[in-house]
Design a protein around this motif. Sequence first.
Motif, PDB file in Angstrom:
ATOM      1  N   SER A 155      -7.735   2.722   1.001  1.00 39.30           N
ATOM      2  CA  SER A 155      -7.442   2.841  -0.427  1.00 39.30           C
ATOM      3  C   SER A 155      -6.378   3.910  -0.653  1.00 39.30           C
ATOM      4  O   SER A 155      -6.575   5.062  -0.242  1.00 39.30           O
ATOM      5  N   GLU A 186      -5.680   5.209  -3.446  1.00 39.31           N
ATOM      6  CA  GLU A 186      -6.239   6.190  -4.381  1.00 39.31           C
ATOM      7  C   GLU A 186      -7.049   7.248  -3.630  1.00 39.31           C
ATOM      8  O   GLU A 186      -6.971   8.446  -3.945  1.00 39.31           O
ATOM      9  N   THR A 239      -9.056   5.663   5.568  1.00 39.71           N
ATOM     10  CA  THR A 239      -9.371   4.927   4.346  1.00 39.71           C
ATOM     11  C   THR A 239      -8.457   3.706   4.253  1.00 39.71           C
ATOM     12  O   THR A 239      -7.425   3.633   4.921  1.00 39.71           O
ATOM     13  N   GLN A 292       0.833  -1.202   0.000  1.00 36.73           N
ATOM     14  CA  GLN A 292       0.000   0.000   0.000  1.00 36.73           C
ATOM     15  C   GLN A 292       0.874   1.262   0.000  1.00 36.73           C
ATOM     16  O   GLN A 292       0.597   2.228  -0.730  1.00 36.73           O
ATOM     17  N   PRO A 345      -5.830  -2.700   2.260  1.00 35.09           N
ATOM     18  CA  PRO A 345      -7.216  -3.064   1.942  1.00 35.09           C
ATOM     19  C   PRO A 345      -7.808  -4.020   2.986  1.00 35.09           C
ATOM     20  O   PRO A 345      -7.234  -5.068   3.286  1.00 35.09           O
TER      21      PRO A 345
END
Length: 357
Positions: A247, A249, A245, A97, A212
């Motif tokens: 993510s 992105e 989060t 990540q 994730p």
Amino acid sequence: MNDDPYFRATDEDISSFDLVNEKADRQTHIADLVQVIKDTADKMAAEGTTRGDLKILSRTLRELRYAFKVFSPYRRKRKVTIFGSARTQPHEPAYLQAVHLGRAMAEAGWLVVTGAASGIMEAGHRGAGREASMGLNIMLPFEQSANPIIAGDPKLVHMKYFFTRKLMFVKECDAVVCLPGGFGTLDEAMEVITLLQTGKRDMIPVVLLDPPGGQYWPALLQFIEQHLLRGGMISPEDLHLFRLTDSYEVARDEVLQFFRVYHSMRYVKQDLVFRLQEPLHPLLLEAINREFADLLLEGEFVQREALPLERDEAEIAHLPRLVFRFNRRNLGRLRLLIDAINRGSVEPAPPIPHAAF
């Protein structure tokens, strides 16, 4: 000069634009500050300060001087600080990540600053690549040698003290992203949020990023809500000072969106000045004055050109300003004001994206 009445400077402002005198005043002020440093050192010697205390002060001054020198050429380059465990292994989801995040931020033109060691720090640099990496390494007897991505790079600083290192991490960055880590990571995350909550650091985006499906940060948020919030030790608006989060992105977009219209902030005497990438529509300005009046100590939000005392930042003198007398208390609401400016609307935003899990 911009003829738009929303940006027109007053005659009094224009008549005070004496750049020659301003330059001389700045040089005098710098000389005064240097003299204060010298006088302070002389006072410590005269007061019989112990050798140990003098060593701390001497090392601190030398560390910061060198760190300022290294970072100075990159002051106008956006930088994200990535925190996380030095013990995370390359096969772990959190490491991957951080690699993705580092690469995404470098592709957006940002520099990636980490503690320069292994684990998450190495992953952030691996994603960003050597050219887009900067490091602040702490000298420890274990697990803290520089990672191979940044080792030997002139953008790497080695520091003895945690407090000087943490100051550089926070002072020089435009955003902070924290991945799972140990005591050090929790300390860094909570300190940054505390600095924002107390107004000791200009507002920046802070993202708590899990791999994730990870539950590291949601578990912390649950503790914060159950004990700090319910116990009255923080305010509900404080939860707007950070985002959760899983993510990379979303983390990237959170950072980049923060600077879509908002550029930076600065206090000029009693006024807080937002520098903006583009002017606010008159209807948005009217809505801001209506919906965020609770932030004002007095007066209203006014859109205008740069204030005379900002002329030492010539490279951003052309940017429009939003000037107001901030009460210096409601920092969570101040973050919501920045979000409204970036969205172009004061309509309630979607729920705080802590629910991304």
